[in-house]
Write a protein that holds these residues in place. Structure first.
Motif, PDB file in Angstrom:
ATOM      1  N   PHE A  33      10.173   3.323  -6.801  1.00 53.40           N
ATOM      2  CA  PHE A  33       8.735   3.178  -6.564  1.00 53.40           C
ATOM      3  C   PHE A  33       7.938   3.742  -7.730  1.00 53.40           C
ATOM      4  N   LEU A  34       8.311   4.920  -8.228  1.00 53.30           N
ATOM      5  CA  LEU A  34       7.592   5.528  -9.341  1.00 53.30           C
ATOM      6  C   LEU A  34       7.741   4.702 -10.619  1.00 53.30           C
ATOM      7  N   ALA A  35       8.904   4.093 -10.803  1.00 58.41           N
ATOM      8  CA  ALA A  35       9.157   3.330 -12.022  1.00 58.41           C
ATOM      9  C   ALA A  35       8.438   1.992 -12.035  1.00 58.41           C
ATOM     10  N   THR A  36       8.140   1.431 -10.855  1.00 60.07           N
ATOM     11  CA  THR A  36       7.576   0.081 -10.796  1.00 60.07           C
ATOM     12  C   THR A  36       6.199   0.006 -10.159  1.00 60.07           C
ATOM     13  N   GLY A  37       5.885   0.906  -9.220  1.00 59.80           N
ATOM     14  CA  GLY A  37       4.633   0.803  -8.492  1.00 59.80           C
ATOM     15  C   GLY A  37       4.633  -0.301  -7.458  1.00 59.80           C
ATOM     16  N   GLU A  38       5.821  -0.773  -7.039  1.00 58.39           N
ATOM     17  CA  GLU A  38       5.900  -1.818  -6.014  1.00 58.39           C
ATOM     18  C   GLU A  38       5.270  -1.332  -4.707  1.00 58.39           C
ATOM     19  N   SER A  39       4.777  -2.274  -3.921  1.00 49.95           N
ATOM     20  CA  SER A  39       4.220  -1.929  -2.620  1.00 49.95           C
ATOM     21  C   SER A  39       5.345  -1.570  -1.653  1.00 49.95           C
ATOM     22  N   TYR A  40       4.987  -0.846  -0.589  1.00 56.69           N
ATOM     23  CA  TYR A  40       5.973  -0.491   0.428  1.00 56.69           C
ATOM     24  C   TYR A  40       6.573  -1.745   1.057  1.00 56.69           C
ATOM     25  N   ARG A  41       5.767  -2.770   1.262  1.00 54.22           N
ATOM     26  CA  ARG A  41       6.259  -3.990   1.879  1.00 54.22           C
ATOM     27  C   ARG A  41       7.276  -4.682   0.982  1.00 54.22           C
ATOM     28  N   SER A  42       7.009  -4.690  -0.319  1.00 54.69           N
ATOM     29  CA  SER A  42       7.959  -5.290  -1.254  1.00 54.69           C
ATOM     30  C   SER A  42       9.269  -4.510  -1.266  1.00 54.69           C
ATOM     31  N   LEU A  43       9.178  -3.186  -1.242  1.00 53.83           N
ATOM     32  CA  LEU A  43      10.390  -2.358  -1.224  1.00 53.83           C
ATOM     33  C   LEU A  43      11.165  -2.536   0.074  1.00 53.83           C
ATOM     34  N   GLU A  44      10.464  -2.825   1.152  1.00 53.86           N
ATOM     35  CA  GLU A  44      11.137  -3.039   2.428  1.00 53.86           C
ATOM     36  C   GLU A  44      12.132  -4.184   2.329  1.00 53.86           C
ATOM     37  N   TYR A  45      11.748  -5.290   1.705  1.00 53.11           N
ATOM     38  CA  TYR A  45      12.628  -6.444   1.606  1.00 53.11           C
ATOM     39  C   TYR A  45      13.805  -6.195   0.660  1.00 53.11           C
ATOM     40  N   SER A  46      13.581  -5.402  -0.390  1.00 51.76           N
ATOM     41  CA  SER A  46      14.649  -5.190  -1.363  1.00 51.76           C
ATOM     42  C   SER A  46      15.584  -4.048  -0.998  1.00 51.76           C
ATOM     43  N   THR A  47      15.169  -3.181  -0.085  1.00 49.14           N
ATOM     44  CA  THR A  47      15.984  -2.021   0.271  1.00 49.14           C
ATOM     45  C   THR A  47      16.503  -2.058   1.703  1.00 49.14           C
ATOM     46  N   ARG A  48      15.938  -2.941   2.540  1.00 48.36           N
ATOM     47  CA  ARG A  48      16.273  -3.009   3.965  1.00 48.36           C
ATOM     48  C   ARG A  48      15.904  -1.714   4.682  1.00 48.36           C
ATOM     49  N   ILE A  49      14.857  -1.055   4.201  1.00 44.92           N
ATOM     50  CA  ILE A  49      14.302   0.126   4.859  1.00 44.92           C
ATOM     51  C   ILE A  49      12.894  -0.240   5.321  1.00 44.92           C
ATOM     52  N   PRO A  50      12.548  -0.055   6.601  1.00 44.41           N
ATOM     53  CA  PRO A  50      11.218  -0.458   7.090  1.00 44.41           C
ATOM     54  C   PRO A  50      10.086   0.209   6.303  1.00 44.41           C
ATOM     55  N   ALA A  51       8.999  -0.516   6.132  1.00 41.67           N
ATOM     56  CA  ALA A  51       7.860   0.004   5.371  1.00 41.67           C
ATOM     57  C   ALA A  51       7.305   1.274   6.002  1.00 41.67           C
ATOM     58  N   CYS A  52       7.301   1.355   7.337  1.00 39.21           N
ATOM     59  CA  CYS A  52       6.784   2.554   7.995  1.00 39.21           C
ATOM     60  C   CYS A  52       7.642   3.778   7.664  1.00 39.21           C
ATOM     61  N   THR A  53       8.947   3.571   7.486  1.00 39.59           N
ATOM     62  CA  THR A  53       9.840   4.664   7.095  1.00 39.59           C
ATOM     63  C   THR A  53       9.647   5.018   5.624  1.00 39.59           C
ATOM     64  N   ILE A  54       9.481   3.999   4.797  1.00 39.19           N
ATOM     65  CA  ILE A  54       9.223   4.228   3.374  1.00 39.19           C
ATOM     66  C   ILE A  54       7.965   5.064   3.181  1.00 39.19           C
ATOM     67  N   SER A  55       6.951   4.817   4.014  1.00 46.78           N
ATOM     68  CA  SER A  55       5.677   5.543   3.885  1.00 46.78           C
ATOM     69  C   SER A  55       5.839   7.032   4.173  1.00 46.78           C
ATOM     70  N   ARG A  56       6.912   7.409   4.843  1.00 49.49           N
ATOM     71  CA  ARG A  56       7.182   8.829   5.074  1.00 49.49           C
ATOM     72  C   ARG A  56       8.130   9.401   4.024  1.00 49.49           C
ATOM     73  N   ILE A  57       9.069   8.579   3.579  1.00 44.92           N
ATOM     74  CA  ILE A  57      10.081   9.055   2.638  1.00 44.92           C
ATOM     75  C   ILE A  57       9.490   9.367   1.271  1.00 44.92           C
TER      76      ILE A  57
END
Length: 424
Positions: free
Chosen positions: A114-138
């Motif tokens: 995330f720091l290296a790219t600035g991708e949105s949480y939703r975009s990271l959700e699809y590439s990591t298989r981690i829900p966006a709501c969980t990403i927002s806490r991690i």
């Protein structure tokens, strides 16, 4: 039957109807909740045969292509492992009978990506298989932990005379500026402001931001940072209200800055100074350029030599934003999270610059040895606005003006370098 009794019976019937409707509504809500899935099937396969790109990067890039592993996460795998060891005790979670926890390696990898790219949480959700709501806490939590575990060893302001003297010696050796203990500047970190905050964070460029104020040594490393002041405040105003200003001007000399010392080849003692631009006030420990109008030849030489030394902090900010490109985007997160992200990026910048000899290679302005022409670093192509250009118009006292004149005399006499006449 009386009219009053009939009314009471009607009201009672109406109440029974309303209660029945409420029961039906509650029943439907409960049935709907029962049918909600615990987690989506494609997300649940993260720890099975199908994995996200982050896991694939660790499995394939780590073993097959170390260069692309570094491009993907922003650091070498050995430095990743060392950082993982530091943060694991603070981000480790326990598995339960219901599900397997997200491992520290995945949490750290997700945050670095995330720091290296600035991708949105939703975009990271699809590439990591981690829900966006969980990403927002991690991500906010891991950013906070990264800063906490790195700041004592990699991001702290010097507190001894010996440390300051070492910094000053490096500035003289590398940038031909004596009695210099750092370069100071500010940069705006843009983010999406909630409507209730109005124009509180609106800066002079018409965008919303907080200010990152940084003091940098001769090796492009941050010694002090101040993050969070709203973008309406100029760099000079941020410095004026910062604890750095209080420490550096403290009569008790809390930071143990060395005592005044004559410049090489001169007799009059002058203070150790920080190089800054026109947005900052001229003080005993702050050296800024002469105003750009009607300059004498000696003053132009002084301004060139000062800007040459101050270019260090510009490059530090440029490298920071180029390596951690989240800082180049408009961050759609709360201001507290933006602060944590910025602090983590600064700590990681110092960590990498101290532990990775190639981190700065090709990323800073380069001076041609023959004619001293400056070859601009690649980060300047991103047109990053580094600082607030609002000029401080407070008239300095005679003492601080005299200090600046002493440096001007030094740069034009005993401290002269052979190429300076060709640069003005």
């Amino acid at each position: 039957m009386s009219v009053k009794l009939k009314q009471l019976i009607a009201i009672a019937s109406l109440v029974e109807i309303v209660e029945e409707e409420e029961k039906d509504t509650i029943k439907k809500v409960r049935e709907k909740k029962r049918h909600r899935i615990w987690t989506r099937e494609w997300i649940s396969r993260r720890n099975r045969e199908l994995r996200g790109t982050i896991n694939l990067a660790h499995i394939e890039l780590r073993n097959e292509d170390a260069d692309y592993f570094q491009r993907f996460f922003g650091l070498r795998h050995d430095l990743f492992d060392r950082l993982l060891e530091l943060v694991t005790p603070y981000i480790q979670r326990q598995n339960t009978n219901m599900r397997e926890c997200i491992s520290p390696k995945e949490r750290l990898s997700l945050t670095l990506r995330f720091l290296a790219t600035g991708e949105s949480y939703r975009s990271l959700e699809y590439s990591t298989r981690i829900p966006a709501c969980t990403i927002s806490r991690i991500i906010p939590e891991t950013c906070r932990v990264i800063y906490e575990v790195l700041r004592d060893d990699y991001l702290r302001i010097p507190t001894t005379t010996a440390e300051w003297e070492e910094i000053a010696n490096k500035y003289l050796e590398m940038w031909n500026v004596p009695n210099c203990i750092g370069s100071l500047d500010g940069r705006h970190i843009e983010f999406k402001v909630p409507l209730q905050d109005g124009s509180f964070y609106r800066n002079y460029k018409g965008t919303n931001s907080i200010v990152l104020l940084g003091l940098v040594n001769a090796h492009y490393q941050f010694m002090y940072i101040n993050v969070g002041v709203n973008g309406r405040v100029s760099d000079g105003g941020v410095f004026r209200d910062s604890d750095l200003s209080q420490f550096i001007n403290d009569p008790q000399n809390t930071l143990n800055v060395p005592r005044d010392k004559p410049l090489p080849g001169m007799n009059e003692p002058v203070p150790y100074v920080i190089l800054a631009d026109a947005a900052f006030p001229l003080q005993n420990h702050i050296l800024k350029p002469y105003p750009s109008r009607n300059l004498s030849y000696d003053e132009r030489i002084y301004n060139y030599r000062l800007s040459r030394g101050r270019r260090i902090v510009e490059n530090a900010f440029g490298i920071l934003a180029n390596r951690f490109r989240v800082l180049l985007t408009q961050i759609y997160l709360p201001v507290g999270t933006v602060q944590q992200i910025t602090l983590a990026c600064c700590a990681l910048h110092n960590y990498l610059s101290k532990e990775n000899a190639t981190y700065l290679l090709g990323a800073v302005d380069f001076e041609n040895v023959e004619d001293r022409a400056v070859l601009h670093a690649p980060w300047r192509n991103d047109n990053v606005q580094l600082r607030n250009l609002e000029i401080i118009n407070v008239r300095p006292n005679r003492n601080v003006m005299h200090i600046r004149n002493v440096f001007k005399e030094y740069f034009n006499s005993v401290g002269r370098v052979e190429w300076q006449d060709f640069m003005v």
